[in-house]
Write a protein that holds these residues in place. Structure first.
Motif, PDB file in Angstrom:
ATOM      1  N   LEU A  91      14.566   1.552  -0.865  1.00  0.00           N
ATOM      2  CA  LEU A  91      13.784   2.166  -2.254  1.00  0.00           C
ATOM      3  C   LEU A  91      15.099   1.174  -2.489  1.00  0.00           C
ATOM      4  CD1 LEU A  91      12.076   3.422  -3.428  1.00  0.00           C
ATOM      5  CD2 LEU A  91      13.796   5.621  -3.882  1.00  0.00           C
ATOM      6  N   LEU A  92      14.201   0.425  -4.178  1.00  0.00           N
ATOM      7  CA  LEU A  92      15.725  -0.294  -4.744  1.00  0.00           C
ATOM      8  C   LEU A  92      15.067   0.404  -6.774  1.00  0.00           C
ATOM      9  CD1 LEU A  92      14.877  -3.954  -4.122  1.00  0.00           C
ATOM     10  CD2 LEU A  92      17.293  -2.733  -3.251  1.00  0.00           C
ATOM     11  N   SER A  93      16.029   0.335  -7.738  1.00  0.00           N
ATOM     12  CA  SER A  93      15.440   0.480  -8.544  1.00  0.00           C
ATOM     13  C   SER A  93      14.521  -0.136  -9.264  1.00  0.00           C
ATOM     14  CB  SER A  93      16.787   0.342 -10.040  1.00  0.00           C
ATOM     15  OG  SER A  93      16.949  -0.714  -9.949  1.00  0.00           O
ATOM     16  N   GLY A  94      13.793  -1.228  -9.201  1.00  0.00           N
ATOM     17  CA  GLY A  94      13.635  -1.916  -8.986  1.00  0.00           C
ATOM     18  C   GLY A  94      12.209  -1.744  -8.769  1.00  0.00           C
ATOM     19  N   HIS A  95      11.820  -0.496  -8.022  1.00  0.00           N
ATOM     20  CA  HIS A  95      10.447  -0.403  -7.311  1.00  0.00           C
ATOM     21  C   HIS A  95      10.177   0.902  -8.011  1.00  0.00           C
ATOM     22  CE1 HIS A  95      12.087  -1.543  -3.205  1.00  0.00           C
ATOM     23  NE2 HIS A  95      10.850  -2.204  -3.904  1.00  0.00           N
ATOM     24  N   LEU A  96      11.660   1.124  -8.662  1.00  0.00           N
ATOM     25  CA  LEU A  96      11.252   2.795  -9.738  1.00  0.00           C
ATOM     26  C   LEU A  96      10.950   2.602 -11.126  1.00  0.00           C
ATOM     27  CD1 LEU A  96      14.147   5.395  -7.774  1.00  0.00           C
ATOM     28  CD2 LEU A  96      11.726   5.363  -7.404  1.00  0.00           C
ATOM     29  N   THR A  97      10.953   1.302 -11.578  1.00  0.00           N
ATOM     30  CA  THR A  97      11.085   1.098 -13.067  1.00  0.00           C
ATOM     31  C   THR A  97       9.664   0.741 -12.896  1.00  0.00           C
ATOM     32  OG1 THR A  97      13.093   0.475 -13.530  1.00  0.00           O
ATOM     33  CG2 THR A  97      11.741  -0.871 -14.400  1.00  0.00           C
ATOM     34  N   LEU A 111       3.871   5.717  -4.296  1.00  0.00           N
ATOM     35  CA  LEU A 111       3.490   4.305  -3.921  1.00  0.00           C
ATOM     36  C   LEU A 111       2.931   4.874  -2.933  1.00  0.00           C
ATOM     37  CD1 LEU A 111       7.120   3.321  -3.298  1.00  0.00           C
ATOM     38  CD2 LEU A 111       5.458   2.263  -4.949  1.00  0.00           C
ATOM     39  N   VAL A 112       1.796   3.983  -2.059  1.00  0.00           N
ATOM     40  CA  VAL A 112       0.981   3.726  -1.189  1.00  0.00           C
ATOM     41  C   VAL A 112       1.221   3.379  -0.007  1.00  0.00           C
ATOM     42  CG1 VAL A 112      -1.283   4.975  -2.322  1.00  0.00           C
ATOM     43  CG2 VAL A 112      -0.925   2.131  -2.150  1.00  0.00           C
ATOM     44  N   LEU A 156       2.137  -1.978  -3.579  1.00  0.00           N
ATOM     45  CA  LEU A 156       3.279  -2.683  -3.243  1.00  0.00           C
ATOM     46  C   LEU A 156       2.972  -4.720  -2.257  1.00  0.00           C
ATOM     47  CD1 LEU A 156       6.684  -1.348  -4.777  1.00  0.00           C
ATOM     48  CD2 LEU A 156       4.530  -2.832  -6.205  1.00  0.00           C
ATOM     49  N   ALA A 157       3.501  -5.857  -2.391  1.00  0.00           N
ATOM     50  CA  ALA A 157       2.909  -6.675  -1.490  1.00  0.00           C
ATOM     51  C   ALA A 157       3.802  -5.741  -0.728  1.00  0.00           C
ATOM     52  CB  ALA A 157       3.083  -7.785  -1.804  1.00  0.00           C
ATOM     53  N   VAL A 158       4.255  -6.556   0.608  1.00  0.00           N
ATOM     54  CA  VAL A 158       5.199  -6.637   2.063  1.00  0.00           C
ATOM     55  C   VAL A 158       5.987  -7.703   2.147  1.00  0.00           C
ATOM     56  CG1 VAL A 158       5.440  -5.618   4.580  1.00  0.00           C
ATOM     57  CG2 VAL A 158       3.550  -4.321   3.022  1.00  0.00           C
ATOM     58  N   GLY A 159       7.056  -8.430   2.143  1.00  0.00           N
ATOM     59  CA  GLY A 159       8.055  -8.968   1.714  1.00  0.00           C
ATOM     60  C   GLY A 159       7.978  -9.660   3.585  1.00  0.00           C
ATOM     61  N   ASP A 160       8.250 -10.801   3.605  1.00  0.00           N
ATOM     62  CA  ASP A 160       8.825 -11.175   4.963  1.00  0.00           C
ATOM     63  C   ASP A 160       9.320 -10.534   5.306  1.00  0.00           C
ATOM     64  OD1 ASP A 160       6.814 -13.138   4.701  1.00  0.00           O
ATOM     65  OD2 ASP A 160       7.838 -13.828   4.289  1.00  0.00           O
ATOM     66  N   ASP A 161      10.406  -9.882   4.815  1.00  0.00           N
ATOM     67  CA  ASP A 161      11.719  -8.845   5.502  1.00  0.00           C
ATOM     68  C   ASP A 161      11.014  -7.706   6.024  1.00  0.00           C
ATOM     69  OD1 ASP A 161      11.235  -7.409   2.902  1.00  0.00           O
ATOM     70  OD2 ASP A 161      13.759  -8.697   2.257  1.00  0.00           O
ATOM     71  N   GLY A 162       9.532  -6.916   5.533  1.00  0.00           N
ATOM     72  CA  GLY A 162       9.700  -5.756   6.093  1.00  0.00           C
ATOM     73  C   GLY A 162      10.334  -5.158   4.960  1.00  0.00           C
ATOM     74  N   ARG A 163      11.203  -4.691   4.331  1.00  0.00           N
ATOM     75  CA  ARG A 163      12.160  -4.495   3.454  1.00  0.00           C
ATOM     76  C   ARG A 163      10.418  -3.794   2.363  1.00  0.00           C
ATOM     77  NH1 ARG A 163      17.944  -6.313   2.409  1.00  0.00           N
ATOM     78  NH2 ARG A 163      18.262  -6.662   4.630  1.00  0.00           N
ATOM     79  N   VAL A 164       9.923  -2.312   2.880  1.00  0.00           N
ATOM     80  CA  VAL A 164       9.280  -1.826   2.315  1.00  0.00           C
ATOM     81  C   VAL A 164       9.603  -0.481   1.556  1.00  0.00           C
ATOM     82  CG1 VAL A 164       7.261  -2.642   2.401  1.00  0.00           C
ATOM     83  CG2 VAL A 164       7.702  -0.660   3.783  1.00  0.00           C
TER      84      VAL A 164
END
Length: 189
Positions: A91-97, A111-112, A156-164
Motif C-alpha cells: 500500500l502506498l500513499s498514492g493509492h489512498l489519494t 479497493l476491489v 487498480l491495474a495489477v503491475g508486472d511486479d504483482g505489488r497490488v
C-alpha cells in the motif's frame, strides 16, 4: 485508522503487524502510506516505531473489525478516514489519494481485488456517514456494515511486479511472497 489487533490464527497466532517485509514491520509500511494524516489511530496493542500513533484497544481485545472500527472511529475528528489493515505491504500513499479522489460525493471508496471482491480494509470513508452507519449496526461483518453504504468500488491495474495495494499477509505463504517482491537481508520473523 489502522486495525492491528487480530489474532493472526493463520500465522500461528504471532504478531502479524510486526512481521518484517523489506526490512520493516508490516504496520510501519501501512503507516508510511498515510504520512499526512491529521491523526493516526492504531487499534491494537502499543508498539514501538510509531511515535505519532494514538493506540486504542477494542472491547473485548481481539473482538473483530467492527468493534475495532467503533473504538477507533471515536478518536477520528477529520471529515475523511482511511480504514486500513495492518498487513498491507504494498500500500502506498498514492493509492489512498486515488481512493479519495474516486470517492467524490459518495460515502467512500474501497479497493476491489483482481477477482472483483471488495477489500474492506483498504478504503476511505466520510467519517460522519461511517459513524451513523455504525450507530445503527448490530452485526459483526464489515461487508454487512460497509456494503450498504454503496461506496465507489475501485479496481487498480495489477503491475508486472504483482505489488497490488490490497495484497495482505494472512498466511506464511503470503509473507514469503511479499518478501520475494520486497527483499531484505533483515527479514527474519
Amino acid at each position: 485508522m489502522v486495525l492491528a489487533g487480530g489474532g493472526a490464527r493463520r500465522l500461528g497466532g504471532g504478531d502479524k503487524p510486526g512481521v518484517r517485509v523489506g526490512g520493516l514491520p508490516l504496520i510501519e509500511r501501512v503507516v508510511a502510506a498515510v504520512p499526512d494524516a491529521v491523526r493516526l489511530v492504531v487499534v491494537g496493542p502499543e508498539r514501538p516505531g510509531l511515535p505519532r500513533a494514538e493506540f486504542v484497544r477494542e472491547d473485548p481485545p481481539g473482538g473483530g473489525p467492527v468493534p475495532a472500527l467503533r473504538t477507533g472511529l471515536a478518536r477520528v475528528s477529520a471529515p475523511w478516514v482511511a480504514l486500513l489493515a495492518a498487513d498491507l505491504p504494498f500500500l502506498l500513499s498514492g493509492h489512498l489519494t486515488t481512493l479519495l479522489r474516486a470517492a467524490g460525493p459518495r460515502p467512500g471508496a474501497v479497493l476491489v481485488d483482481d477477482g472483483g471482491r471488495e477489500q474492506w480494509l483498504t478504503g476511505v470513508w466520510r467519517t460522519e456517514t461511517l459513524a451513523r452507519a455504525l450507530a445503527a449496526y448490530e452485526g459483526r461483518s464489515l461487508h454487512g456494515l460497509l456494503g450498504p453504504l454503496d461506496p465507489v468500488r475501485l479496481s487498480l491495474a495489477v503491475g508486472d511486479d504483482g505489488r497490488v495495494p490490497w495484497f495482505d499477509c494472512d498466511t506464511f505463504d503470503d509473507v514469503s511472497d511479499a518478501r520475494k517482491r520486497i527483499p531484505s537481508v533483515t527479514d527474519k520473523r
